[in-house]
Motif scaffolding. Structure first.
Motif, PDB file in Angstrom:
ATOM      1  N   MET A   1      16.477-114.342  21.094  1.00 35.87           N
ATOM      2  CA  MET A   1      15.381-114.151  20.134  1.00 35.87           C
ATOM      3  C   MET A   1      14.956-112.689  20.087  1.00 35.87           C
ATOM      4  O   MET A   1      15.239-111.926  20.996  1.00 35.87           O
ATOM      5  CB  MET A   1      14.182-115.023  20.528  1.00 35.87           C
ATOM      6  N   MET A   2      14.257-112.352  19.013  1.00 33.52           N
ATOM      7  CA  MET A   2      13.780-110.982  18.846  1.00 33.52           C
ATOM      8  C   MET A   2      12.735-110.624  19.899  1.00 33.52           C
ATOM      9  O   MET A   2      11.994-111.464  20.379  1.00 33.52           O
ATOM     10  CB  MET A   2      13.133-110.799  17.463  1.00 33.52           C
ATOM     11  N   ASP A   3      12.723-109.353  20.245  1.00 31.85           N
ATOM     12  CA  ASP A   3      11.671-108.824  21.100  1.00 31.85           C
ATOM     13  C   ASP A   3      10.332-108.941  20.357  1.00 31.85           C
ATOM     14  O   ASP A   3      10.288-108.863  19.124  1.00 31.85           O
ATOM     15  CB  ASP A   3      11.974-107.356  21.414  1.00 31.85           C
ATOM     16  N   PRO A   4       9.210-109.141  21.078  1.00 33.82           N
ATOM     17  CA  PRO A   4       7.902-109.243  20.414  1.00 33.82           C
ATOM     18  C   PRO A   4       7.569-108.061  19.516  1.00 33.82           C
ATOM     19  O   PRO A   4       6.914-108.230  18.484  1.00 33.82           O
ATOM     20  CB  PRO A   4       6.923-109.327  21.592  1.00 33.82           C
ATOM     21  N   ASN A   5       8.030-106.863  19.899  1.00 34.15           N
ATOM     22  CA  ASN A   5       7.773-105.700  19.046  1.00 34.15           C
ATOM     23  C   ASN A   5       8.477-105.825  17.701  1.00 34.15           C
ATOM     24  O   ASN A   5       7.935-105.466  16.652  1.00 34.15           O
ATOM     25  CB  ASN A   5       8.228-104.418  19.747  1.00 34.15           C
ATOM     26  N   LEU A   6       9.714-106.351  17.722  1.00 33.49           N
ATOM     27  CA  LEU A   6      10.445-106.530  16.473  1.00 33.49           C
ATOM     28  C   LEU A   6       9.840-107.652  15.644  1.00 33.49           C
ATOM     29  O   LEU A   6       9.795-107.571  14.407  1.00 33.49           O
ATOM     30  CB  LEU A   6      11.920-106.819  16.763  1.00 33.49           C
ATOM     31  N   LEU A   7       9.372-108.699  16.318  1.00 32.63           N
ATOM     32  CA  LEU A   7       8.723-109.791  15.591  1.00 32.63           C
ATOM     33  C   LEU A   7       7.457-109.301  14.887  1.00 32.63           C
ATOM     34  O   LEU A   7       7.120-109.749  13.786  1.00 32.63           O
ATOM     35  CB  LEU A   7       8.378-110.933  16.556  1.00 32.63           C
TER      36      LEU A   7
END
Length: 315
Positions: free
Chosen positions: A1-7
């Motif tokens: 899954m995407m990193d929280p920053n990318l989300l």
């Protein structure tokens, strides 16, 4: 899954002004006072999906300003986005001032080009990398990039000194007009060479649900190209606007009578334009870029859900 920053970037509006407002928050130098433990705690809270209180509402911005979106590691202090303006503003001002000696021009160009290369490398897309240490090939490439850019950046002063140019018109051209295309080209070249490994290996792309699809060289070309253009915009505007302003001000009688004001006015204008252009250039392209599925490699198209794929642009 995407990193929280990318989300975070995925869920934001893609408008230019919205990105500028976000970057103005991220570039706040006070985030540099946060410890690594505080940064890791904020990032871990976001990754766990924990709901943050109003008191901790700055956690998202702290994470964005201090954590690498691919590796999840805390960025080196000197190369975090909030450190860019405080560190480079005086260096940029000194670099774009007229020099009398070649060694002075080379010294300030070396500092600026070295930091620019280090910032580009620290904030690159590292999704395809497994190692933690910088390979010797990359180190030599960065050293060569800094060396070439340093000499090229000091070229106007080298020409004036080595050719003993005394003509005021030619000196004005070399010191006021040549730095604009030269700085723009060198900034583009710096990013392109420092992040050339991404072009060779590709970068991770994600589908609409945030699931990793695979490595794409096409997306890497787009990510590196966009970042190089944004850096060229930053340096080009900083070279062009102050010199144009000083050129116009020199026509005023007040400035003609007090020529000593020209140097401080140039320095102040360089710093002002640089500070203004940093968030503007960072916002020129979305941090989480999009690319249509049909444009990437064929083996990735079948594995992707939706018509768009996403990639981390880097800085």
């Amino acid at each position: 899954m995407m990193d929280p920053n990318l989300l975070f970037w995925k869920n934001q509006r893609q408008g230019f002004l919205s990105r500028v407002r976000i970057w103005l928050d991220i570039l706040d130098p006070t985030f540099l006072l946060s410890s690594d433990a505080e940064i890791q705690k904020a990032h871990a809270s976001l990754a766990s999906g924990e709901k943050l209180s109003e008191k901790d509402s700055h956690a998202q911005t702290l994470s964005l300003s201090s954590v690498h979106a691919d590796s999840g590691a805390v960025l080196p202090l000197a190369f975090r986005p909030p450190a860019l303006v405080p560190i480079t503003a005086p260096v940029v001002a000194a670099t774009f001032l007229p020099h009398t000696h070649v060694k002075h021009a080379l010294f300030w160009q070396f500092l600026l080009q070295s930091y620019n290369a280090g910032f580009s490398y620290a904030n690159r897309n590292s999704s395809s990398e497994q190692r933690k240490a910088m390979p010797s090939k990359q180190f030599l490439l960065m050293a060569g990039t800094v060396s070439c850019a340093t000499v090229a950046g000091a070229l106007p002063q080298v020409l004036i000194n080595r050719l003993s140019i005394r003509s005021a018109g030619i000196q004005t051209f070399l010191r006021s007009f040549l730095p604009f295309p030269l700085s723009t080209a060198l900034a583009f070249f710096n990013v392109l060479t420092v992040r050339s490994e991404e072009l060779e290996t590709g970068i991770q792309v994600f589908d609409f649900n945030g699931n990793p699809v695979g490595l794409s060289k096409v997306a890497a070309q787009k990510a590196v190209g966009e970042t190089a253009l944004s850096r060229a915009l930053l340096f080009g505007a900083t070279a062009l606007v102050p010199d144009s302003l000083v050129f116009l001000l020199q026509r005023l009688r007040v400035i003609q009578k007090t020529s000593r004001l020209v140097t401080p006015l140039r320095a102040v204008s360089v710093v002002a334009v640089w500070c203004f252009m940093v968030p503007v250039s960072f916002s020129r392209f979305p941090q989480l870029g999009k690319i249509k599925k049909e444009y990437v490699e064929e083996h990735l198209q079948a594995a992707a859900y939706g018509n768009l794929l996403y990639y981390h642009r880097g800085l």
